[in-house]
Write an enzyme that holds these catalytic residues in place. Sequence first.
Site, PDB file in Angstrom:
ATOM      1  N   PRO A   9       0.804  -1.222   0.000  1.00  0.00           N
ATOM      2  CA  PRO A   9       0.000   0.000   0.000  1.00  0.00           C
ATOM      3  C   PRO A   9       0.839   1.275   0.000  1.00  0.00           C
ATOM      4  CG  PRO A   9      -0.071  -1.047   2.157  1.00  0.00           C
ATOM      5  CD  PRO A   9       0.608  -2.001   1.226  1.00  0.00           C
ATOM      6  N   ASN A  10       0.348   2.222  -0.770  1.00  0.00           N
ATOM      7  CA  ASN A  10       0.868   3.584  -0.888  1.00  0.00           C
ATOM      8  C   ASN A  10       2.176   3.685  -1.650  1.00  0.00           C
ATOM      9  OD1 ASN A  10      -1.310   4.786   0.614  1.00  0.00           O
ATOM     10  ND2 ASN A  10      -0.382   3.834   2.413  1.00  0.00           N
ATOM     11  N   ARG A  17       4.849  11.099  -2.391  1.00  0.00           N
ATOM     12  CA  ARG A  17       4.544  10.907  -0.976  1.00  0.00           C
ATOM     13  C   ARG A  17       5.794  11.106  -0.121  1.00  0.00           C
ATOM     14  NH1 ARG A  17       4.075   5.325   2.028  1.00  0.00           N
ATOM     15  NH2 ARG A  17       3.487   6.075   4.070  1.00  0.00           N
ATOM     16  N   TYR A  22      10.987   9.172   1.657  1.00  0.00           N
ATOM     17  CA  TYR A  22      11.007   8.064   0.702  1.00  0.00           C
ATOM     18  C   TYR A  22      11.731   8.370  -0.602  1.00  0.00           C
ATOM     19  CZ  TYR A  22       7.493   6.152   3.839  1.00  0.00           C
ATOM     20  OH  TYR A  22       6.828   5.687   4.941  1.00  0.00           O
ATOM     21  N   ASN A  73       8.185  -5.443  -0.699  1.00  0.00           N
ATOM     22  CA  ASN A  73       8.059  -4.275   0.154  1.00  0.00           C
ATOM     23  C   ASN A  73       6.577  -4.210   0.486  1.00  0.00           C
ATOM     24  OD1 ASN A  73       7.781  -1.823   1.415  1.00  0.00           O
ATOM     25  ND2 ASN A  73       9.094  -0.710  -0.012  1.00  0.00           N
ATOM     26  N   ALA A  76       3.149  -0.774   4.940  1.00  0.00           N
ATOM     27  CA  ALA A  76       2.596  -0.851   6.292  1.00  0.00           C
ATOM     28  C   ALA A  76       2.145  -2.267   6.669  1.00  0.00           C
ATOM     29  CB  ALA A  76       1.435   0.126   6.438  1.00  0.00           C
ATOM     30  N   GLU A  97      12.808  -9.205   2.110  1.00  0.00           N
ATOM     31  CA  GLU A  97      12.029  -8.027   2.506  1.00  0.00           C
ATOM     32  C   GLU A  97      12.850  -6.780   2.200  1.00  0.00           C
ATOM     33  OE1 GLU A  97      10.428  -6.071   6.666  1.00  0.00           O
ATOM     34  OE2 GLU A  97      10.607  -8.258   6.550  1.00  0.00           O
ATOM     35  N   HIS A  99      12.824  -2.299   2.127  1.00  0.00           N
ATOM     36  CA  HIS A  99      12.197  -1.026   2.514  1.00  0.00           C
ATOM     37  C   HIS A  99      13.076   0.130   2.080  1.00  0.00           C
ATOM     38  CE1 HIS A  99       9.207  -3.054   4.953  1.00  0.00           C
ATOM     39  NE2 HIS A  99      10.193  -3.799   5.427  1.00  0.00           N
ATOM     40  N   ARG A 106      12.718   4.586  12.800  1.00  0.00           N
ATOM     41  CA  ARG A 106      11.419   5.256  12.719  1.00  0.00           C
ATOM     42  C   ARG A 106      10.580   4.948  13.959  1.00  0.00           C
ATOM     43  NH1 ARG A 106       8.807   4.823   7.077  1.00  0.00           N
ATOM     44  NH2 ARG A 106       7.530   6.418   8.061  1.00  0.00           N
TER      45      ARG A 106
END
Length: 149
Positions: A9-10, A17, A22, A73, A76, A97, A99, A106
């Site tokens: 998502p996103n 964004r 990012y 990725n 969330a 994985e 990111h 974070r």
Amino acid sequence: MRLLLINGPNLNLLGRREPGLYGSTSLESIETDLKERATAEGVHLDCFQSNFEGAIVECIHQAIGQVDAILINAGAYTHTSIALRDALLGAEIPYVEVHLSNTYAREKFRQSSFLADRSIGVVSGFGAISYQLAMNGLIAHLRKEVKSQ
């Protein structure tokens, strides 16, 4: 060798964004670069993005017997989705994985992953280059595995 890149998502909003967090590179640009690098390595790369958890689960299910490994990725969903974890484990497809940001630098809730403990590896914090590093590591891992058999 066939790989699948899954973005959650996103991530379709990359480049717009929170560019300070990012980066300014779009997902389309990341995918184009990765496909070119994969082709140069003799690897086929398919890409998928969805904002919907169930669609990602279905994509993982459809990948069974079709791909050698997954780059993911999950956005969330990394921190919330037992369904994605179960899909990846059930599919028995090796995965890495990835990111863009350093999730460990974070918010506390982003510092845990439902996917990391069963992944081949985790790459985070290098912006768009995280994808390249993850793919390079995954290809090297798969080639080493093939040579040792």
